[in-house]
Write an enzyme that holds these catalytic residues in place. Structure first.
Site, mmCIF file in Angstrom:
data_model
loop_
_atom_site.group_PDB
_atom_site.id
_atom_site.type_symbol
_atom_site.label_atom_id
_atom_site.label_comp_id
_atom_site.label_asym_id
_atom_site.label_seq_id
_atom_site.Cartn_x
_atom_site.Cartn_y
_atom_site.Cartn_z
ATOM 1 N N TYR A 32 0.833 -1.199 0.000
ATOM 2 C CA TYR A 32 0.000 0.000 0.000
ATOM 3 C C TYR A 32 0.870 1.252 0.000
ATOM 4 C CZ TYR A 32 -4.014 2.930 1.115
ATOM 5 O OH TYR A 32 -4.999 3.868 1.083
ATOM 6 N N LYS A 112 -7.802 -10.178 -6.014
ATOM 7 C CA LYS A 112 -6.435 -9.981 -6.510
ATOM 8 C C LYS A 112 -5.521 -10.704 -5.530
ATOM 9 C CE LYS A 112 -3.367 -6.439 -8.321
ATOM 10 N NZ LYS A 112 -2.118 -6.968 -7.776
#
Ligand SMILES: [Zn+2]
Length: 691
Positions: A32, A112
């Site tokens: 992230y 994902k």
């Protein structure tokens, strides 16, 4: 900061993390955080297209082929990555664009999977080749043999098409991952940070048998190329692939933005319940003709995006706060948590670092807290839930006594950027010794495999280790160690215990020849690590040469080197000198050093003890520059040193000779300005012969 600087900074950071992630399988930040950096760079480059460069990490996919497992294979179809989106608005914007450009498009939302992307090739229904993504465009690594070891890779499929290429994600389930790490720990091997690292390391191994043991799985998420059959939609391909024995990720068919967002939310909420890690949701246009029409950039397809979830956070309870003692005596508070599943592993503890951190969070025993994993690896407490605080809880204060030896603990007068620390004042504290030995035996220091916390603790409680040097005398107690099963598991067979004991004793013997730099690092002297170890080894011929110096003398030696214009001891300052003197002046240090040397541990530098043939160059200081015709710089330095001369890095008024080769630059200029004698390599050789 100006734009140019920020761009440079971002590119450097991203390249650094690419290396860590793709080449070393050792990421330091979360995906992230990485994506956020990349995102900022992309935005800036979009805003200032004139500042975009072909070498920018936004212009290539990142991963370099490593070739550890196999040779490079050329891609037929590029294995592109996806453009990341971080908010509902961004996702919606993309959907509207698709709806504008296409007639009533439908979409598919999928997990994902956080694994390693691969392509599989089939000819006439037979699995013939598998490869990693590599650079994504041109080449990947051939990992066919390893992929054959994965149960969910079908070796044969029933419909014998002339050619089929599919793309999937190899992953390790969280359950398997925990078992692998347990096994690594038992073997005294390095554990993996997360399932993806473990997968990435495994899939490139040279030994397919290890791959088989590691129990990897694969989910196929795209049909890359096919001959002999036509498909119209992505869903159709997925359904057909399932019939051929492939496993595909869970998917949702959607047509509206609302439905897509619901699917994304649902996947996000299920993160804790699925057996593998996901790092996002993928949204794809379903119709294959539509995909053709929309096309791709050189890096990403335009018909699909990835939505990235923020790091997973969970609530749990602080059951207790323990205080541990580190190798320098530092007391570190550790929160013991009600075990909670987070990003694929069970988290049961989180460091609280120091009193300042405890105060900042105001975390107390019994509190409900929010936890997450920093860099997807290290569990940390983000905040306390004040409403859930039990009555009459009290602020936690680190005790003023060492929890292990009971000696007074003192607050450090020196504070650094990690906050104030509190240390046990007892220099013979057993907890400190245990941590010190762990450090001494660690990879960056003496690298003694098998000398881990559990064994050290047993050796100490049984009285075999009272100081560092005792490690090298353990071999005198081999039979006792085997009888007491110090190195074995409680229930292992005697022959196994014998084996592990001898293995450790051999590893200890082996460590005697480690470099002086590693030994210095191993001593665990505060502020003196690997870097200082190297600088010290470069200058001092042996450990003893350092033990004789006082603080003032260290400073004088350094000053003299600076005045001579050398790079010696560069980077070392007062704090380090003070730490060295504190350590070397202790009577117990001297005793440990004597016993280490007596046991045969290397105390000498390999850098400053090259054999001196004669002293013809004594008193002369040389600087080398440019490319010499015959000798490498290293060889030339050794030659000069062997004749008693000194070699330094920079030209000063104390330089006697500059040996200049081809393409000599600023050093030559400076030497000429200072009137230093310039020599060619031939001059140097002649000088040595005429003596
Ligand atoms: Zn203590």
């Amino acid at each position: 900061m100006d734009i140019q600087d920020r761009l440079r900074d971002l590119r450097n950071q991203i390249e650094y993390h690419n290396k860590k992630y793709f080449e070393q399988n050792a990421p330091e930040i979360s995906d992230y955080e990485y994506d956020t950096l990349l995102r900022e760079l992309e935005d800036l480059e979009r805003e200032y297209p004139e500042l975009r460069t072909p070498a920018s990490p936004t212009q290539h996919v990142g991963e370099a082929t490593q070739g550890a497992a196999g040779k490079a294979v050329k891609h037929d179809v590029p294995m592109l990555s996806l453009e990341d989106k971080f908010s509902r608005d961004e996702v919606a914007e993309w959907i509207y664009k698709m709806q504008k450009d296409l007639d009533d498009p439908s979409f598919v939302v999928e997990h994902k999977i956080d694994g390693v992307s691969v392509a599989l090739r089939y000819r006439e229904g037979k699995f013939v080749q598998g490869m990693t993504r590599g650079d994504g465009i041109n080449y990947g690594d051939d990992i066919t043999e390893n992929l054959k070891m994965i149960d969910t890779v079908p070796l044969k499929i029933s419909v014998k098409l002339p050619y089929l290429e599919v793309r999937g994600e190899v992953y390790m389930s969280n359950e398997v991952f925990e078992a692998v790490n347990e096994r690594q720990e038992e073997l005294g091997e390095k554990t993996f940070a997360n399932p993806r690292n473990c997968t990435a390391g495994t899939i490139r191994m040279l030994d397919p048998n290890v791959v088989a043991e590691r129990n990897l799985s694969i989910l196929i998420f795209n049909l890359q190329a096919v001959q002999g059959k036509d498909f119209t939609s992505h869903v159709e391909t997925l359904e057909w692939l399932v019939k051929q024995g492939f496993q595909v990720p869970k998917f949702y068919k959607c047509t509206t933005e609302q439905q897509i967002w619901e699917a994304i939310t649902q996947i996000g909420e299920s993160r804790g319940d699925i057996p593998y890690n996901i790092d996002g949701a993928v949204i794809k246009v379903d119709d294959l003709n539509d995909r053709e029409r929309i096309g791709a950039t050189s890096k990403v397809p335009k018909w699909a995006i990835a939505y990235k979830y923020p790091p997973e956070e969970k609530h749990t309870k602080v059951l207790n706060i323990e205080v541990n003692v580190g190798r320098t005596g530092r007391l570190t508070p550790l929160a013991i948590l009600q075990p909670v599943k987070l990003a694929g592993t069970t988290v049961a503890r989180a460091s609280l670092h120091n009193q300042d951190q405890i105060d900042r969070l105001d975390v107390r025993i019994g509190d409900t807290v929010v936890v997450r994993k920093a860099a997807e690896i290290i569990p940390e407490i983000v905040s306390v839930v004040p409403a859930a605080r039990p009555e009459n809880s009290e602020p936690f204060i680190i005790p003023d006594k060492c929890p292990v030896c009971g000696a007074p603990a003192a607050r450090e007068t020196l504070t650094n950027r990690t906050g104030s620390s509190i240390r046990c004042t007892n220099s013979t504290c057993p907890a400190q010794l245990a941590r010190l030995i762990e450090h001494f035996a660690s990879r960056n220091a003496m690298d003694i495999e098998g000398l881990g916390p559990a064994v050290i603790s047993k050796l100490m409680t049984n009285g075999y280790i009272k100081d560092l040097a005792d490690i090298y005398y353990l071999k005198n107690y081999r039979d006792e160690l085997i009888d007491k099963a110090i190195m074995g598991k409680p229930h292992s067979k005697k022959s196994d215990t014998k084996k592990s004991t001898d293995k450790l004793l051999n590893a200890i013997e082996d460590s005697k020849k480690r470099s002086m730099e590693r030994l210095i690092n191993g001593f665990g002297i505060p502020n003196v690590g690997k870097f200082s170890g190297r600088v010290l080894e470069d200058y001092f011929p042996d450990i003893w040469a350092m033990t004789k110096l006082s603080f003032t003398e260290f400073k004088e030696v350094k000053k003299a080197e600076e005045e001579k214009g050398t790079e010696n001891l560069k980077g070392l300052g007062d704090i380090i000198f003070k730490s060295l003197v504190d350590f070397f002046q202790r009577p117990e240090t001297n005793e440990v050093l004597q016993r280490l040397e007596a046991a045969g541990v290397n105390m000498k530098s390999t850098k400053t003890t090259s054999e001196v043939l004669d002293t013809s160059l004594q008193g002369a200081t040389f600087v080398l520059t440019g490319t010499l015709p015959m000798l490498t710089r290293e060889e030339a330095s050794q030659l000069i040193q062997a004749h008693g001369g000194r070699v330094t890095d920079s030209v000063s008024k104390n330089t006697t000779y500059l040996v200049a080769g081809d393409k000599a630059g600023s050093k030559l200029q400076k030497a000429q300005n200072l009137g230093v004698t310039i020599l060619t390599e031939a001059d140097l050789q002649a000088m040595l012969q005429s003596e």
